[in-house]
Scaffold this motif. Sequence first.
Motif, PDB file in Angstrom:
ATOM      1  N   TYR A  32      14.739   4.791   9.842  1.00  0.00           N
ATOM      2  CA  TYR A  32      13.615   5.725   9.843  1.00  0.00           C
ATOM      3  C   TYR A  32      12.285   4.991   9.973  1.00  0.00           C
ATOM      4  O   TYR A  32      12.084   3.939   9.365  1.00  0.00           O
ATOM      5  CB  TYR A  32      13.566   6.517   8.535  1.00  0.00           C
ATOM      6  N   ALA A  33      11.388   5.589  10.717  1.00  0.00           N
ATOM      7  CA  ALA A  33       9.994   5.200  10.594  1.00  0.00           C
ATOM      8  C   ALA A  33       9.459   5.856   9.331  1.00  0.00           C
ATOM      9  O   ALA A  33       9.899   6.948   8.954  1.00  0.00           O
ATOM     10  CB  ALA A  33       9.199   5.661  11.804  1.00  0.00           C
ATOM     11  N   MET A  34       8.529   5.187   8.670  1.00  0.00           N
ATOM     12  CA  MET A  34       7.987   5.698   7.414  1.00  0.00           C
ATOM     13  C   MET A  34       6.478   5.834   7.512  1.00  0.00           C
ATOM     14  O   MET A  34       5.793   4.986   8.099  1.00  0.00           O
ATOM     15  CB  MET A  34       8.346   4.763   6.266  1.00  0.00           C
ATOM     16  N   GLY A  35       5.989   6.883   6.914  1.00  0.00           N
ATOM     17  CA  GLY A  35       4.549   7.114   6.952  1.00  0.00           C
ATOM     18  C   GLY A  35       3.993   7.473   5.594  1.00  0.00           C
ATOM     19  O   GLY A  35       4.727   7.841   4.675  1.00  0.00           O
ATOM     20  N   TRP A  36       2.685   7.326   5.476  1.00  0.00           N
ATOM     21  CA  TRP A  36       1.944   7.778   4.304  1.00  0.00           C
ATOM     22  C   TRP A  36       0.883   8.783   4.772  1.00  0.00           C
ATOM     23  O   TRP A  36       0.187   8.545   5.770  1.00  0.00           O
ATOM     24  CB  TRP A  36       1.256   6.625   3.593  1.00  0.00           C
ATOM     25  N   PHE A  37       0.777   9.855   4.032  1.00  0.00           N
ATOM     26  CA  PHE A  37      -0.256  10.864   4.241  1.00  0.00           C
ATOM     27  C   PHE A  37      -0.954  11.091   2.906  1.00  0.00           C
ATOM     28  O   PHE A  37      -0.460  10.673   1.849  1.00  0.00           O
ATOM     29  CB  PHE A  37       0.368  12.184   4.724  1.00  0.00           C
ATOM     30  N   ASN A  54      11.531  -1.289  12.432  1.00  0.00           N
ATOM     31  CA  ASN A  54      11.622  -2.746  12.602  1.00  0.00           C
ATOM     32  C   ASN A  54      10.282  -3.434  12.357  1.00  0.00           C
ATOM     33  O   ASN A  54      10.144  -4.618  12.653  1.00  0.00           O
ATOM     34  CB  ASN A  54      12.125  -3.068  14.005  1.00  0.00           C
ATOM     35  N   ARG A  55       9.310  -2.681  11.815  1.00  0.00           N
ATOM     36  CA  ARG A  55       7.983  -3.214  11.453  1.00  0.00           C
ATOM     37  C   ARG A  55       7.153  -3.632  12.675  1.00  0.00           C
ATOM     38  O   ARG A  55       6.076  -4.206  12.488  1.00  0.00           O
ATOM     39  CB  ARG A  55       8.092  -4.407  10.499  1.00  0.00           C
ATOM     40  N   ILE A  56       7.586  -3.358  13.857  1.00  0.00           N
ATOM     41  CA  ILE A  56       6.849  -3.798  15.039  1.00  0.00           C
ATOM     42  C   ILE A  56       5.641  -2.905  15.305  1.00  0.00           C
ATOM     43  O   ILE A  56       4.562  -3.373  15.656  1.00  0.00           O
ATOM     44  CB  ILE A  56       7.777  -3.850  16.267  1.00  0.00           C
ATOM     45  N   ASN A  57       5.835  -1.613  15.152  1.00  0.00           N
ATOM     46  CA  ASN A  57       4.753  -0.665  15.441  1.00  0.00           C
ATOM     47  C   ASN A  57       4.161  -0.148  14.138  1.00  0.00           C
ATOM     48  O   ASN A  57       4.853   0.470  13.328  1.00  0.00           O
ATOM     49  CB  ASN A  57       5.277   0.504  16.265  1.00  0.00           C
ATOM     50  N   ILE A  58       2.881  -0.420  13.952  1.00  0.00           N
ATOM     51  CA  ILE A  58       2.166   0.001  12.749  1.00  0.00           C
ATOM     52  C   ILE A  58       0.875   0.686  13.172  1.00  0.00           C
ATOM     53  O   ILE A  58       0.165   0.199  14.062  1.00  0.00           O
ATOM     54  CB  ILE A  58       1.867  -1.206  11.832  1.00  0.00           C
ATOM     55  N   ILE A  70       0.415  -1.166   5.096  1.00  0.00           N
ATOM     56  CA  ILE A  70       1.735  -0.571   4.915  1.00  0.00           C
ATOM     57  C   ILE A  70       2.783  -1.646   5.163  1.00  0.00           C
ATOM     58  O   ILE A  70       2.628  -2.492   6.056  1.00  0.00           O
ATOM     59  CB  ILE A  70       1.942   0.640   5.853  1.00  0.00           C
ATOM     60  N   ALA A  71       3.837  -1.611   4.360  1.00  0.00           N
ATOM     61  CA  ALA A  71       4.924  -2.575   4.505  1.00  0.00           C
ATOM     62  C   ALA A  71       6.213  -1.914   4.066  1.00  0.00           C
ATOM     63  O   ALA A  71       6.184  -0.875   3.400  1.00  0.00           O
ATOM     64  CB  ALA A  71       4.643  -3.816   3.655  1.00  0.00           C
ATOM     65  N   ARG A  72       7.322  -2.511   4.430  1.00  0.00           N
ATOM     66  CA  ARG A  72       8.613  -1.955   4.022  1.00  0.00           C
ATOM     67  C   ARG A  72       9.598  -3.083   3.741  1.00  0.00           C
ATOM     68  O   ARG A  72       9.521  -4.158   4.341  1.00  0.00           O
ATOM     69  CB  ARG A  72       9.160  -1.014   5.088  1.00  0.00           C
ATOM     70  N   ASP A  73      10.512  -2.771   2.848  1.00  0.00           N
ATOM     71  CA  ASP A  73      11.608  -3.675   2.527  1.00  0.00           C
ATOM     72  C   ASP A  73      12.894  -2.881   2.725  1.00  0.00           C
ATOM     73  O   ASP A  73      13.264  -2.074   1.865  1.00  0.00           O
ATOM     74  CB  ASP A  73      11.475  -4.177   1.087  1.00  0.00           C
ATOM     75  N   ASN A  74      13.549  -3.082   3.837  1.00  0.00           N
ATOM     76  CA  ASN A  74      14.736  -2.285   4.156  1.00  0.00           C
ATOM     77  C   ASN A  74      15.899  -2.594   3.211  1.00  0.00           C
ATOM     78  O   ASN A  74      16.750  -1.738   2.976  1.00  0.00           O
ATOM     79  CB  ASN A  74      15.148  -2.507   5.602  1.00  0.00           C
ATOM     80  N   ALA A  75      15.925  -3.792   2.658  1.00  0.00           N
ATOM     81  CA  ALA A  75      16.987  -4.135   1.709  1.00  0.00           C
ATOM     82  C   ALA A  75      16.835  -3.344   0.412  1.00  0.00           C
ATOM     83  O   ALA A  75      17.823  -3.092  -0.289  1.00  0.00           O
ATOM     84  CB  ALA A  75      16.973  -5.622   1.421  1.00  0.00           C
ATOM     85  N   THR A  78      12.602   0.741   0.414  1.00  0.00           N
ATOM     86  CA  THR A  78      11.282   1.036  -0.140  1.00  0.00           C
ATOM     87  C   THR A  78      10.190   0.734   0.880  1.00  0.00           C
ATOM     88  O   THR A  78      10.257  -0.275   1.590  1.00  0.00           O
ATOM     89  CB  THR A  78      11.038   0.212  -1.418  1.00  0.00           C
ATOM     90  N   VAL A  79       9.216   1.624   0.911  1.00  0.00           N
ATOM     91  CA  VAL A  79       8.011   1.405   1.699  1.00  0.00           C
ATOM     92  C   VAL A  79       6.825   1.352   0.740  1.00  0.00           C
ATOM     93  O   VAL A  79       6.828   2.015  -0.301  1.00  0.00           O
ATOM     94  CB  VAL A  79       7.828   2.506   2.764  1.00  0.00           C
ATOM     95  N   TYR A  80       5.853   0.530   1.072  1.00  0.00           N
ATOM     96  CA  TYR A  80       4.706   0.292   0.201  1.00  0.00           C
ATOM     97  C   TYR A  80       3.407   0.630   0.923  1.00  0.00           C
ATOM     98  O   TYR A  80       3.318   0.570   2.147  1.00  0.00           O
ATOM     99  CB  TYR A  80       4.659  -1.175  -0.224  1.00  0.00           C
ATOM    100  N   LEU A  81       2.406   0.929   0.131  1.00  0.00           N
ATOM    101  CA  LEU A  81       1.055   1.070   0.650  1.00  0.00           C
ATOM    102  C   LEU A  81       0.128   0.312  -0.294  1.00  0.00           C
ATOM    103  O   LEU A  81      -0.113   0.755  -1.417  1.00  0.00           O
ATOM    104  CB  LEU A  81       0.632   2.530   0.755  1.00  0.00           C
ATOM    105  N   GLN A  82      -0.319  -0.850   0.151  1.00  0.00           N
ATOM    106  CA  GLN A  82      -1.278  -1.634  -0.619  1.00  0.00           C
ATOM    107  C   GLN A  82      -2.672  -1.138  -0.280  1.00  0.00           C
ATOM    108  O   GLN A  82      -3.066  -1.147   0.890  1.00  0.00           O
ATOM    109  CB  GLN A  82      -1.154  -3.124  -0.284  1.00  0.00           C
ATOM    110  N   MET A  83      -3.403  -0.712  -1.299  1.00  0.00           N
ATOM    111  CA  MET A  83      -4.728  -0.135  -1.086  1.00  0.00           C
ATOM    112  C   MET A  83      -5.758  -0.993  -1.799  1.00  0.00           C
ATOM    113  O   MET A  83      -5.733  -1.113  -3.023  1.00  0.00           O
ATOM    114  CB  MET A  83      -4.763   1.301  -1.624  1.00  0.00           C
ATOM    115  N   ASN A  84      -6.639  -1.588  -1.031  1.00  0.00           N
ATOM    116  CA  ASN A  84      -7.694  -2.446  -1.567  1.00  0.00           C
ATOM    117  C   ASN A  84      -9.059  -1.827  -1.303  1.00  0.00           C
ATOM    118  O   ASN A  84      -9.210  -0.983  -0.425  1.00  0.00           O
ATOM    119  CB  ASN A  84      -7.620  -3.831  -0.919  1.00  0.00           C
ATOM    120  N   ASN A  85     -10.043  -2.290  -2.062  1.00  0.00           N
ATOM    121  CA  ASN A  85     -11.417  -1.810  -1.895  1.00  0.00           C
ATOM    122  C   ASN A  85     -11.459  -0.284  -1.861  1.00  0.00           C
ATOM    123  O   ASN A  85     -12.048   0.324  -0.963  1.00  0.00           O
ATOM    124  CB  ASN A  85     -12.026  -2.387  -0.609  1.00  0.00           C
TER     125      ASN A  85
END
Length: 128
Positions: A32-37, A54-58, A70-75, A78-85
């Motif tokens: 799956y592609a994963m998104g955040w809204f 496959n993390r190629i298209n972001i 945005i990042a993901r760990d398929n193992a 889990t998908v992550y959203l690191q939010m700074n500032n």
Amino acid sequence: QVQLLESGGGLVQAGGSLRLSCAASGRTFSSYAMGWFRQAPGKEREFVARISWNRINIYYADSVKGRFTIARDNAKNTVYLQMNNLKPEDTAVYYCAASTKPAGTYYGASSSTSYDYWGQGTQVTVSS
């Protein structure tokens, strides 16, 4: 069928950081592609970011580009959203979503209709 569970939201001061996580059930997470809204009170749900299987298209919304990652760990399914500032205007309920459809374009990636499964959301509040 995929079930998604977000976590990591909370209250943070402007300029601070948070990392959201979205844990997915099922054996096919890596396909799956994963998104955040996000959705702020009184506003429509808006696209934040998307990552391909496959993390190629972001893709990122302009409003978060350079601040969110945005990042993901398929193992770990889990998908992550690191939010700074973080800014007060980032205050919203954040949702993760899974898509079986290729995005092709930013329009495809950012359209909520491209996603098949949604989590329940996690609240992020940024104080000024």
